[in-house]
Enzyme design. Structure first.
Site, PDB file in Angstrom:
ATOM      1  N   HIS A   1       0.825  -1.214   0.000  1.00 47.03           N
ATOM      2  CA  HIS A   1       0.000   0.000   0.000  1.00 47.03           C
ATOM      3  C   HIS A   1       0.858   1.263   0.000  1.00 47.03           C
ATOM      4  CE1 HIS A   1      -4.122   1.016  -0.154  1.00 47.03           C
ATOM      5  NE2 HIS A   1      -4.407   1.134   1.118  1.00 47.03           N
TER       6      HIS A   1
ATOM      7  N   ASN B   1      -6.583   6.230   4.550  1.00 46.72           N
ATOM      8  CA  ASN B   1      -7.950   6.700   4.354  1.00 46.72           C
ATOM      9  C   ASN B   1      -8.155   8.159   4.780  1.00 46.72           C
ATOM     10  OD1 ASN B   1      -7.697   6.071   7.057  1.00 46.72           O
ATOM     11  ND2 ASN B   1      -9.762   5.287   7.266  1.00 46.72           N
TER      12      ASN B   1
ATOM     13  N   ASP C   1      -0.608   2.774  -5.192  1.00 48.14           N
ATOM     14  CA  ASP C   1      -0.638   1.355  -5.535  1.00 48.14           C
ATOM     15  C   ASP C   1      -1.893   1.054  -6.342  1.00 48.14           C
ATOM     16  OD1 ASP C   1      -1.916   1.965  -2.898  1.00 48.14           O
ATOM     17  OD2 ASP C   1      -2.564  -0.119  -3.044  1.00 48.14           O
TER      18      ASP C   1
ATOM     19  N   ASN D   1      -9.014   3.955  -1.255  1.00 47.66           N
ATOM     20  CA  ASN D   1      -9.433   4.826  -0.141  1.00 47.66           C
ATOM     21  C   ASN D   1      -8.621   6.103  -0.025  1.00 47.66           C
ATOM     22  OD1 ASN D   1     -11.590   3.235   0.671  1.00 47.66           O
ATOM     23  ND2 ASN D   1     -10.293   1.975   1.993  1.00 47.66           N
TER      24      ASN D   1
END
Length: 177
Positions: free
Chosen positions: A17, A65, A90, A111
């Site tokens: 991520h 997020n 990503d 997100n």
């Protein structure tokens, strides 16, 4: 401004991520610059001078997020609109080693992108550099997959694609006009 989406550096830096932050750190190193923590932007920043353009780099040091909060803080401070920001993130839909440049609106379920769009409260197109991380076989494992460390082969492919993109000015030529 170029932003590499990420989760907090210490715990998540090596996870899939955080490949956006890998890109930013590699880019800064390529231009002999060092990112420093900037608490007012909730992240790590530096500034590059590329082709007579001042380019701010940001790696948020907050959860994915809510990365939009960090991006919006820095962009507001320097009076940069979302359309002037390259977001590096990503992408599950690309295999490791594949990088694609995209100019569009939308978050495609990511997100970090979703939060950036929310924070800027706009529906404008913006630049994205999608770094492939592949996809797990089981859809229910996406969360644990993106928060896991890639195996040696995947890591090598991702790092090579990032280095190639930077050395060939793949994104910078598209982004700086």
């Amino acid at each position: 401004m170029i932003v590499g989406l990420s989760n907090p550096k210490k715990k998540y830096h090596k996870t899939r991520h955080n490949v956006g932050s890998w890109y930013i750190y590699t880019l800064a190193k390529y231009y002999c610059s060092v990112l420093k923590e900037e608490k007012k932007f909730f992240g790590f920043t530096t500034c590059l001078n590329i082709k007579s353009n001042l380019i701010y780099l940001l790696v948020p040091n907050i959860f994915m997020n809510i990365n939009g909060y960090s991006v919006h803080k820095m962009a507001s401070f320097y009076k940069i609109s979302l359309s002037q920001i390259l977001i590096v993130h990503d992408d599950l839909d690309l295999d490791p080693g594949i990088i694609k440049y995209k100019y569009s609106y939308g978050h495609s379920g990511h997100n970090g992108l979703r939060n950036i769009i929310k924070e800027f409260n706009t529906q404008v197109n913006f630049c994205r550099l999608r770094v492939g991380i592949g996809r797990p076989k089981n859809k229910n494992e996406i969360s644990s997959f993106v928060l896991s460390i890639p195996d040696f082969r995947e890591l090598n492919l991702i790092q090579k694609s990032i280095s190639y993109a930077i050395k060939e000015n793949f994104t910078l030529l598209n982004f700086i006009q």
